[in-house]
Design an enzyme around this catalytic site. Structure first.
Site, PDB file in Angstrom:
ATOM      1  N   GLY A 241      66.192 -36.068  40.084  1.00 51.83           N
ATOM      2  CA  GLY A 241      66.436 -37.198  40.840  1.00 51.83           C
ATOM      3  C   GLY A 241      64.876 -37.678  41.493  1.00 51.83           C
ATOM      4  O   GLY A 241      64.380 -36.607  41.657  1.00 51.83           O
TER       5      GLY A 241
ATOM      6  N   CYS B  48      63.355 -30.283  46.397  1.00 56.46           N
ATOM      7  CA  CYS B  48      62.980 -31.431  46.468  1.00 56.46           C
ATOM      8  C   CYS B  48      61.573 -31.552  45.740  1.00 56.46           C
ATOM      9  O   CYS B  48      61.008 -30.524  46.058  1.00 56.46           O
ATOM     10  CB  CYS B  48      62.961 -31.988  47.769  1.00 56.46           C
ATOM     11  SG  CYS B  48      62.225 -33.659  48.040  1.00 56.46           S
TER      12      CYS B  48
ATOM     13  N   GLU C 130      68.819 -38.646  47.553  1.00 51.80           N
ATOM     14  CA  GLU C 130      67.940 -39.768  47.159  1.00 51.80           C
ATOM     15  C   GLU C 130      68.185 -40.964  48.127  1.00 51.80           C
ATOM     16  O   GLU C 130      67.291 -41.621  48.412  1.00 51.80           O
ATOM     17  CB  GLU C 130      68.259 -40.606  45.846  1.00 51.80           C
ATOM     18  CG  GLU C 130      67.913 -39.141  44.603  1.00 51.80           C
ATOM     19  CD  GLU C 130      66.821 -38.617  44.801  1.00 51.80           C
ATOM     20  OE1 GLU C 130      65.465 -39.071  45.113  1.00 51.80           O
ATOM     21  OE2 GLU C 130      66.845 -37.376  44.320  1.00 51.80           O
TER      22      GLU C 130
ATOM     23  N   HIS D 240      66.247 -39.973  51.000  1.00 50.34           N
ATOM     24  CA  HIS D 240      64.777 -40.334  51.044  1.00 50.34           C
ATOM     25  C   HIS D 240      64.257 -41.774  51.331  1.00 50.34           C
ATOM     26  O   HIS D 240      63.227 -42.006  51.772  1.00 50.34           O
ATOM     27  CB  HIS D 240      64.371 -40.128  49.523  1.00 50.34           C
ATOM     28  CG  HIS D 240      63.864 -38.630  49.133  1.00 50.34           C
ATOM     29  ND1 HIS D 240      62.854 -38.344  49.783  1.00 50.34           N
ATOM     30  CD2 HIS D 240      64.212 -37.833  48.319  1.00 50.34           C
ATOM     31  CE1 HIS D 240      62.595 -36.941  49.217  1.00 50.34           C
ATOM     32  NE2 HIS D 240      63.346 -36.855  48.362  1.00 50.34           N
TER      33      HIS D 240
HETATM   34 NI    NI Z   1      63.718 -35.044  47.115  1.00 47.12          NI
END
Ligand code: NI
Length: 169
Positions: A45, A92, A135, A138
């Site tokens: 992702g 991440c 996501e 984010h």
């Molecule tokens: Ni991430």
């Protein structure tokens, strides 16, 4: 084009990204580049702020190229439903080398636009549910370490500070 991945410490990762309103060829090219950058970084992702572009766009492929139908583009995504609980290790691309257990919902529905601007809803389970949440976070300037204990988060931040000092971040 493969973009370098922005790492923790860059302010672009901690601010809310801007809504996409134009669905043109430039956007399609950006999304292509995002998939390319995500695969190059061995991720499943990627959100646009992670390549320094503060727009509400994320790409996901939890099968990592195995199933072409698993490629997903999420533009202006909003989580509309969450159900159950799962606990699993999460990482991440913007915080490389670190992983922590994170509790997330097990079943998650996201509402988003595709690259033509068309709205759709998709429900994912397990890893896909986790990807939707990670996501979308984010795009709201939130990183997965905000979901771990303050103690663990401070430890990670201290280690990163050392790496920055050593020129290794
Ligand atoms: Ni991430």
């Amino acid at each position: 084009m493969i973009y370098p991945i922005v790492k923790f410490g860059d302010p672009v990762l901690e601010k809310s990204a801007v809504e996409v309103t134009t669905f043109d060829d430039e956007l399609k090219k950006l999304i292509e580049d995002m998939f390319e950058s995500m695969y190059a970084a061995r991720g499943v992702g990627l959100a646009a702020p992670q390549i320094g572009i503060s727009k509400r766009i994320a790409v996901v492929d939890v099968t990592f190229k195995e199933d072409p139908d698993a490629k997903m583009v999420l533009i202006n995504p909003v989580i509309t439903h969450k159900e159950g609980r799962q606990r699993s290790t999460e990482g991440c691309l913007s915080i490389p080398e670190f992983r922590e257990d994170v509790t997330r919902a097990k079943i998650v529905t996201v509402r988003a636009q595709n690259l033509n601007g068309k709205f759709f809803e998709h429900t994912g389970e397990d890893l896909l549910a986790r990807a939707f949440l990670h996501e979308t976070d984010h795009l709201n300037g939130k990183l997965y370490i905000s979901h771990v204990s303050a103690l663990k988060r401070d430890l990670i931040k201290r280690k990163i500070k050392k790496l920055v000092k050593a020129g290794e971040w």
